[in-house]
Write a protein that holds these residues in place. Structure first.
Motif, PDB file in Angstrom:
ATOM      1  N   ALA A 156      49.241 100.557  16.002  1.00 35.59           N
ATOM      2  CA  ALA A 156      49.151 100.173  17.419  1.00 35.59           C
ATOM      3  C   ALA A 156      47.704  99.815  17.770  1.00 35.59           C
ATOM      4  O   ALA A 156      47.449  98.817  18.459  1.00 35.59           O
ATOM      5  CB  ALA A 156      49.644 101.327  18.301  1.00 35.59           C
ATOM      6  N   CYS A 157      46.764 100.618  17.285  1.00 30.78           N
ATOM      7  CA  CYS A 157      45.339 100.350  17.570  1.00 30.78           C
ATOM      8  C   CYS A 157      44.945  98.980  17.018  1.00 30.78           C
ATOM      9  O   CYS A 157      44.278  98.184  17.684  1.00 30.78           O
ATOM     10  CB  CYS A 157      44.450 101.431  16.957  1.00 30.78           C
ATOM     11  N   VAL A 158      45.377  98.727  15.790  1.00 32.74           N
ATOM     12  CA  VAL A 158      45.030  97.446  15.163  1.00 32.74           C
ATOM     13  C   VAL A 158      45.655  96.293  15.960  1.00 32.74           C
ATOM     14  O   VAL A 158      45.018  95.261  16.186  1.00 32.74           O
ATOM     15  CB  VAL A 158      45.489  97.437  13.688  1.00 32.74           C
ATOM     16  N   GLN A 159      46.875  96.491  16.417  1.00 30.80           N
ATOM     17  CA  GLN A 159      47.547  95.435  17.169  1.00 30.80           C
ATOM     18  C   GLN A 159      46.847  95.113  18.489  1.00 30.80           C
ATOM     19  O   GLN A 159      46.893  93.991  18.956  1.00 30.80           O
ATOM     20  CB  GLN A 159      49.013  95.823  17.464  1.00 30.80           C
ATOM     21  N   VAL A 160      46.217  96.117  19.111  1.00 34.13           N
ATOM     22  CA  VAL A 160      45.504  95.811  20.359  1.00 34.13           C
ATOM     23  C   VAL A 160      44.089  95.299  20.062  1.00 34.13           C
ATOM     24  O   VAL A 160      43.331  95.015  20.980  1.00 34.13           O
ATOM     25  CB  VAL A 160      45.450  96.997  21.362  1.00 34.13           C
ATOM     26  N   GLY A 161      43.742  95.205  18.798  1.00 34.86           N
ATOM     27  CA  GLY A 161      42.473  94.581  18.420  1.00 34.86           C
ATOM     28  C   GLY A 161      41.357  95.549  18.064  1.00 34.86           C
ATOM     29  O   GLY A 161      40.207  95.139  17.889  1.00 34.86           O
ATOM     30  N   ILE A 162      41.687  96.827  17.946  1.00 38.85           N
ATOM     31  CA  ILE A 162      40.636  97.807  17.611  1.00 38.85           C
ATOM     32  C   ILE A 162      40.399  97.770  16.095  1.00 38.85           C
ATOM     33  O   ILE A 162      41.330  97.957  15.308  1.00 38.85           O
ATOM     34  CB  ILE A 162      41.049  99.225  18.067  1.00 38.85           C
ATOM     35  N   GLN A 163      39.144  97.543  15.725  1.00 29.62           N
ATOM     36  CA  GLN A 163      38.850  97.398  14.289  1.00 29.62           C
ATOM     37  C   GLN A 163      38.305  98.675  13.658  1.00 29.62           C
ATOM     38  O   GLN A 163      38.278  98.812  12.450  1.00 29.62           O
ATOM     39  CB  GLN A 163      37.853  96.261  14.093  1.00 29.62           C
ATOM     40  N   ASN A 164      37.831  99.576  14.506  1.00 28.41           N
ATOM     41  CA  ASN A 164      37.233 100.800  13.965  1.00 28.41           C
ATOM     42  C   ASN A 164      38.123 101.986  14.290  1.00 28.41           C
ATOM     43  O   ASN A 164      38.218 102.399  15.455  1.00 28.41           O
ATOM     44  CB  ASN A 164      35.865 101.051  14.592  1.00 28.41           C
ATOM     45  N   VAL A 165      38.811 102.498  13.280  1.00 29.85           N
ATOM     46  CA  VAL A 165      39.722 103.619  13.508  1.00 29.85           C
ATOM     47  C   VAL A 165      39.285 104.783  12.625  1.00 29.85           C
ATOM     48  O   VAL A 165      39.101 104.616  11.413  1.00 29.85           O
ATOM     49  CB  VAL A 165      41.181 103.229  13.177  1.00 29.85           C
ATOM     50  N   CYS A 166      39.092 105.943  13.244  1.00 26.46           N
ATOM     51  CA  CYS A 166      38.744 107.146  12.478  1.00 26.46           C
ATOM     52  C   CYS A 166      39.900 108.130  12.549  1.00 26.46           C
ATOM     53  O   CYS A 166      40.611 108.178  13.550  1.00 26.46           O
ATOM     54  CB  CYS A 166      37.528 107.833  13.087  1.00 26.46           C
ATOM     55  N   ILE A 167      40.072 108.891  11.478  1.00 23.77           N
ATOM     56  CA  ILE A 167      41.173 109.856  11.434  1.00 23.77           C
ATOM     57  C   ILE A 167      40.600 111.238  11.221  1.00 23.77           C
ATOM     58  O   ILE A 167      39.708 111.424  10.380  1.00 23.77           O
ATOM     59  CB  ILE A 167      42.120 109.536  10.265  1.00 23.77           C
ATOM     60  N   PHE A 168      41.126 112.195  11.978  1.00 20.29           N
ATOM     61  CA  PHE A 168      40.842 113.586  11.648  1.00 20.29           C
ATOM     62  C   PHE A 168      42.177 114.281  11.445  1.00 20.29           C
ATOM     63  O   PHE A 168      43.091 114.137  12.264  1.00 20.29           O
ATOM     64  CB  PHE A 168      40.057 114.315  12.750  1.00 20.29           C
TER      65      PHE A 168
END
Ligand SMILES: NC(=O)c1ccc[n+]([C@@H]2O[C@H](COP(=O)([O-])OP(=O)(O)OC[C@H]3O[C@@H](n4cnc5c(N)ncnc54)[C@H](OP(=O)(O)O)[C@@H]3O)[C@@H](O)[C@H]2O)c1
Length: 411
Positions: free
Chosen positions: A130-142
Motif C-alpha cells: 500500500a505504501c509503495v502504491q501511494v508513492g512512498i519509496q522509503n519503507v522501514c520495518i520493525f
C-alpha cells in the motif's frame, strides 16, 4: 457488512462464514458451484494461491489473496467444465485508501517521504505494498522477531531494535502502520525517536478487536501535535468496500457497510433526554448549568468512542416519541441512559416501555431531585434502573457512559 450491503442493493446474495480445517475443504467450497466468490482469512491467504487460475498482479506481488471470484460465465454457449477462480487482495486497498484519505497536505507523498511498518506478518506485506502504491519509496520495518522481518527486507530497510535511531539517511516517518496480531498486545511503545516528524503524520492501527491497542493509546497523546489516528475499523470498512465491488462488480453502499461494521463491533448505547432538556444551557442555569444539550451529546459520543461504544442520542418533549425510540432500541441497543425529565414522576408508560424492551437502563438527573419539590421525590423508573445518577450536574452523563460502556453492555 456484506449482508447489509446486499440487502441495501436489493440483491438476493448471502454472505456466510464457514470454518474449515484444511485447504482441501477450501477446494471443495470453490468447486461446489453454489457460490459467486469466497473471502479468505488466515491461515489460507497464501496457500490458496496455488488453487487459483488467475491472480491479480497486486495480490501476486503481496503473496496473499483474501478474495476469490468464482467466474461461471458461458464460453461459446457451452458451460465451462469448471469455474475459473480469480484471486484478489483487498487488504492493501483498505490500507492504501486510509493512507490517502488521512494524509494532511503538509504530508502529501514526496520523494523523501518515509513509512514505518511495525510487524512482519501477512498484513505487513499488504501495508508495504500500500505504501509503495501511494508513492512512498522509503519503507522501514520493525518486528519483534528479527528473522521474520528479514523475509520482507529484500527491498526495505530493517530497524533492528527499539533503541535504534531512525535511519539518518531517511526523513522521519509520516506514515506508520501497526500490523501486530491482537491476541497478545505489544509490550513496547513506538520509540519517541521515530516520532519526530515536524509535520506529524498518519498512524494506522490494523487490529480491531479491541479497537484500542497499546499503540493507539500511545498515539492519542500525539493527536494535539497533528498526528491523525486511523483505527482497524476504518481499514476493515475500506477493504470490505473494495471486496464488495470486486465480488459484485457494482458500486458499494459505503454508508450502509460502515454502519453495519460499527454496529457489529461497537456496543450501542442509547442516550435519551426527555422534556425541556433541549433548553439546557439557557433553562434555569443556576440549577441545570450552562452546557447546551448538543455539547453534552457531542462529548458523550466522543467519550463513547474512547470506550468502544457507539452512542446514539435522542431528545423529545413528547412521551410517545420517547416510547417509540425505546421500542426501536430492542435488539439494537445494549444499554439505555435516560434523563426522563419530568416524565420521571408521571410516566408509567415510559416505565413499561423500558421493561418491555428488556434493555438495562440508567436513570439520570442533573440536579439532586431529593432536595427539590415533593412531587419530584417519586420516580416511576428508579426501582427498575440498573443505576441512578443524581445531582452530579452534566458530569453525570460521563459517569453514566463509563458505567454503561464498562459494565452494563456485557450483562
Ligand atoms: N482492519 C482490517 O481490515 C484487518 C484485516 C486483516 C487483518 N487485520 C489485523 O492485522 C493484524 C496483523 O495481521 P496479520 O495477518 O499480519 O497477522 P500475522 O501474519 O499473524 O502477523 C502478526 C505479527 O504480529 C507480531 N506480533 C504478534 N504479537 C506480538 C507482540 N505481543 N508484540 C510484538 N509483535 C507481535 C508478529 O511478530 P513475530 O514475527 O515476532 O511473531 C507478526 O509480525 C491483526 O491485528 C489483524 O487482526 C486487520
Amino acid at each position: 457488512m456484506h449482508n447489509s450491503a446486499y440487502s441495501a442493493c436489493g440483491m438476493p446474495h448471502v454472505y456466510d462464514s464457514l470454518q474449515v480445517d484444511s485447504l482441501s475443504s477450501v477446494q471443495g467450497l470453490l468447486e461446489e458451484g453454489k457460490r459467486d466468490g469466497i473471502v479468505v482469512s488466515l491461515p489460507y491467504k497464501t496457500e490458496i494461491l496455488q488453487m487459483l487460475d488467475e491472480v491479480a498482479p497486486d495480490a501476486r506481488c503481496i503473496g496473499a489473496v483474501n478474495t476469490v471470484v468464482i467466474e461461471k460465465d458461458f464460453i461459446s454457449g457451452q458451460p465451462m467444465k469448471r469455474p475459473i477462480l480469480k484471486g484478489y487482495n483487498t487488504d492493501y486497498i483498505g490500507i492504501m485508501n486510509c493512507i490517502q484519505l488521512s494524509l494532511s497536505p503538509a504530508n502529501s507523498v514526496k520523494q523523501g517521504t518515509s513509512a514505518l511498518i511495525v510487524g512482519a506478518g501477512g498484513m505487513a506485506r499488504a501495508a508495504i505494498y500500500a505504501c509503495v502504491q501511494v508513492g512512498i519509496q522509503n519503507v522501514c520495518i520493525f518486528n519483534r522477531t528479527r528473522e521474520n522481518a528479514h523475509k520482507l527486507t529484500e527491498y526495505y530497510e530493517l530497524i533492528d531494535t527499539l533503541d535504534s535511531p531512525w535511519p539518518a539517511q531517511l526523513r522521519q516517518p509520516t506514515v506508520i502502520v501497526s500490523c501486530i496480531a491482537p491476541d497478545t498486545p505489544a509490550t513496547f511503545s513506538i520509540p519517541e525517536q521515530w516520532l519526530c516528524s515536524k509535520t506529524s503524520g498518519v498512524f494506522i492501527e490494523l487490529a480491531y478487536t479491541p479497537l484500542a491497542t497499546p499503540f493507539t493509546k500511545q498515539m492519542q497523546s500525539k493527536v494535539s501535535r497533528g498526528w491523525i489516528l486511523v483505527d482497524g475499523f476504518e481499514v476493515l470498512v475500506e477493504q470490505g468496500v473494495a471486496q464488495f465491488e470486486i465480488l459484485t462488480r457494482r458500486p458499494a453502499p459505503v454508508y450502509v457497510m460502515r454502519d453495519a461494521v460499527q454496529r457489529s463491533i461497537l456496543n450501542a448505547i442509547l442516550l435519551l433526554n426527555g422534556p425541556n432538556l433541549n433548553l439546557l444551557g439557557t433553562r434555569e442555569p443556576h440549577l441545570y448549568g450552562t452546557t447546551a444539550l448538543k455539547d453534552i451529546e457531542q462529548s458523550s459520543i466522543e467519550l463513547g468512542t474512547k470506550l468502544e461504544a457507539r452512542i446514539e442520542t435522542f431528545q423529545s418533549n413528547h412521551e410517545g416519541h420517547l416510547i417509540d425510540r425505546i421500542h426501536a432500541a430492542r435488539g439494537v441497543a445494549d444499554a439505555i441512559m435516560i434523563n426522563p425529565g419530568a416524565f420521571t414522576h408521571t410516566s408509567v408508560a415510559i416505565r413499561d416501555a423500558l421493561l418491555g424492551v428488556n434493555i438495562p437502563f440508567i436513570e439520570m438527573h442533573i440536579t439532586n431531585v431529593h432536595t427539590r419539590e415533593a412531587f419530584r421525590q417519586h420516580s416511576f423508573l428508579s426501582d427498575k434502573a440498573a443505576a441512578c445518577i443524581i445531582g452530579l450536574g452534566v458530569f453525570g452523563y460521563e459517569v453514566a457512559i463509563e458505567h454503561a460502556a464498562r459494565d452494563l453492555v456485557n450483562k
